[in-house]
Enzyme design. Structure first.
Site, PDB file in Angstrom:
ATOM      1  N   ARG A  49     -39.637  29.371  34.697  1.00  0.00           N
ATOM      2  CA  ARG A  49     -38.772  30.302  33.980  1.00  0.00           C
ATOM      3  C   ARG A  49     -37.401  29.670  33.751  1.00  0.00           C
ATOM      4  NH1 ARG A  49     -35.229  30.898  37.202  1.00  0.00           N
ATOM      5  NH2 ARG A  49     -34.072  32.144  35.698  1.00  0.00           N
ATOM      6  N   GLY A  50     -36.555  30.434  33.015  1.00  0.00           N
ATOM      7  CA  GLY A  50     -35.262  29.872  32.618  1.00  0.00           C
ATOM      8  C   GLY A  50     -35.471  29.191  31.276  1.00  0.00           C
ATOM      9  N   ARG A  86     -43.267  32.174  24.893  1.00  0.00           N
ATOM     10  CA  ARG A  86     -42.105  32.991  25.259  1.00  0.00           C
ATOM     11  C   ARG A  86     -41.260  33.182  24.008  1.00  0.00           C
ATOM     12  NH1 ARG A  86     -38.439  33.258  30.643  1.00  0.00           N
ATOM     13  NH2 ARG A  86     -36.436  33.529  29.651  1.00  0.00           N
ATOM     14  N   GLN A 187     -34.812  37.846  39.993  1.00  0.00           N
ATOM     15  CA  GLN A 187     -34.416  36.428  39.936  1.00  0.00           C
ATOM     16  C   GLN A 187     -33.098  36.191  40.672  1.00  0.00           C
ATOM     17  OE1 GLN A 187     -35.538  38.244  37.414  1.00  0.00           O
ATOM     18  NE2 GLN A 187     -36.565  37.024  35.860  1.00  0.00           N
ATOM     19  N   ASP A 228     -30.602  33.153  26.525  1.00  0.00           N
ATOM     20  CA  ASP A 228     -31.905  32.707  26.015  1.00  0.00           C
ATOM     21  C   ASP A 228     -31.829  32.356  24.534  1.00  0.00           C
ATOM     22  OD1 ASP A 228     -32.903  33.832  28.591  1.00  0.00           O
ATOM     23  OD2 ASP A 228     -34.804  33.282  27.644  1.00  0.00           O
ATOM     24  N   ASN A 238     -30.035  37.718  26.583  1.00  0.00           N
ATOM     25  CA  ASN A 238     -30.184  37.213  27.950  1.00  0.00           C
ATOM     26  C   ASN A 238     -30.916  38.272  28.773  1.00  0.00           C
ATOM     27  OD1 ASN A 238     -29.664  35.078  29.884  1.00  0.00           O
ATOM     28  ND2 ASN A 238     -28.261  36.486  30.901  1.00  0.00           N
TER      29      ASN A 238
HETATM   30  O1  MRU Z   1     -36.975  35.659  32.505  1.00  0.00           O
HETATM   31  P1  MRU Z   1     -36.137  34.558  33.069  1.00  0.00           P
HETATM   32  O2  MRU Z   1     -35.987  34.602  34.543  1.00  0.00           O
HETATM   33  O3  MRU Z   1     -36.596  33.226  32.578  1.00  0.00           O
HETATM   34  O4  MRU Z   1     -34.690  34.833  32.431  1.00  0.00           O
HETATM   35  C1  MRU Z   1     -33.732  33.838  32.586  1.00  0.00           C
HETATM   36  C2  MRU Z   1     -32.444  34.161  31.927  1.00  0.00           C
HETATM   37  O5  MRU Z   1     -32.263  35.201  31.348  1.00  0.00           O
HETATM   38  C3  MRU Z   1     -31.421  33.079  31.979  1.00  0.00           C
HETATM   39  O6  MRU Z   1     -30.128  33.620  31.980  1.00  0.00           O
HETATM   40  C4  MRU Z   1     -31.569  32.162  30.744  1.00  0.00           C
HETATM   41  O7  MRU Z   1     -32.899  31.842  30.525  1.00  0.00           O
HETATM   42  C5  MRU Z   1     -30.770  30.917  30.923  1.00  0.00           C
HETATM   43  S1  MRU Z   1     -31.330  29.913  32.261  1.00  0.00           S
HETATM   44  C6  MRU Z   1     -30.290  28.562  32.311  1.00  0.00           C
END
Ligand code: MRU
Length: 338
Positions: A49-50, A86, A187, A228, A238
């Protein structure tokens, strides 16, 4: 491909492994991610993730599949399947566009390998530059609030918003970090708390609903989040809950910063309304699951609304901290991202 390891990606013996981010922090286990089906499954389950990390993992897998002898058509199919895994994070699309150009080359196997390795190295440098630019905005004694996880787990480097916080901590300027637990998948509570602990950064975990009263009490000096996708008008998608923090920060007169690499900018997206928002399974809201176990608290047939991300309008953002430096609201309004 050469052996390489980041906080959550590992290539050895030409195989790709990912650190299971659903299992952390109770268990640290590496999972096989050597087929498109396996990696897409990990992405859907947020084991990988991220936004930056997803793009990098997909690029590495494509390069490894090319080395294993997949032909150009099969690789193109794999690329398009990964691209659809995604919808909100544009880093995935940006990285895969670069891989597609490499795939178009006559000698595409070394081209794909070189491009995937380049993307990893670039991400490390982008993170470093974000951290340097952003840490200059952190005043001595700062009490910062962050949401979700934007650290080394989510990138190949030091992270985005969390990289800023870590650099500012090394400069002695962070008194405390308020870590939003980040419902529904925690998270913040699981990953950011773990990373800050490893880095020795002082933090306190809060539930998402506690930010307002902390701000009202004057306990928050700035909010730092990742992204994101950033639209050309500066709107930012985000993790769900980011928008509420931005509204709260505006009301309390607290700066709200978004830290992200250039790979998160979407030049084809005019505003937040055009950003596709992933909807996720009801089970994530009716209960919780992880290496700590699984529990459901809601009635069996409870109806659920579960968007994974929300959009923060540009008007609520004090600065976009990119690898190119800090971009101001005035610069965004003048078309810097267009
Ligand atoms: O669903 P996730 O845990 O992947 O969401 C992550 C986020 O919203 C982060 O803020 C974003 O992806 C940036 S990570 C450097």
């Amino acid at each position: 491909m050469q052996t390489l390891q980041t906080t959550s990606l590992w290539v050895r013996d030409n195989q790709l492994f990912i650190l299971d981010q659903q299992a952390l922090p109770q268990a640290s286990r590496w999972l096989d991610a050597n087929s498109v089906e396996a990696l897409v499954g990990h992405i859907h389950a947020l084991r990988v993730r991220g936004a930056p990390l997803i793009g990098l993992s997909a690029s590495l897998l494509l390069a490894l599949l090319a080395e294993r002898g997949l032909n150009r058509d099969a690789l193109l199919n794999a690329l398009e399947t990964l691209r659809a895994s995604r919808p909100t994070a544009v880093n995935l699309m940006n990285n895969l566009d670069r891989m597609k150009l490499a795939l178009a080359q006559e000698d595409f196997v070394p081209a794909l390998v070189a491009e995937a390795l380049r993307l990893i190295e670039e991400d490390k440098q982008l993170c470093e530059r974000i951290a340097i630019a952003g840490s200059q905005l952190v005043k001595p004694g700062s009490r910062l609030l962050t949401h979700c996880n934007t650290g080394g787990l989510a990138t190949a480097g030091v992270g985005t918003a969390l990289g800023v916080i870590n650099f500012a901590h090394q400069q002695g300027n962070v008194a405390n970090v308020w870590v939003d637990e980040t419902r529904p998948l925690l998270q913040g509570g699981r990953l950011t708390a773990w990373e800050l602990g490893e880095l020795g950064v002082p933090y306190q975990l809060i539930t998402d609903s506690m930010a307002a009263s902390l701000m009202a009490k004057g306990q928050v000096d700035a909010v730092w989040v990742g992204a994101d996708r950033i639209a050309t008008n500066g709107d930012v998608a985000n993790k769900i809950g980011t928008y509420s923090l931005a509204v709260l920060a505006k009301f309390h007169g607290i700066p709200f910063y978004v830290a992200a690499p250039q790979t998160t900018l979407d030049p084809n997206c005019p505003n937040g309304e055009a950003i596709p928002i992933e909807q996720r399974a009801a089970a994530e809201v009716t209960g919780v699951a992880g290496s700590f176990g699984e529990v459901q608290w809601a009635p069996e047939n409870a109806r659920v609304y579960n968007p994974a991300f929300d959009v923060t309008p540009a008007a609520l953002i004090s600065g976009w901290v990119l690898d190119i430096g800090v971009v101001t609201p005035e610069e965004v309004a003048a078309g810097k991202f267009a």
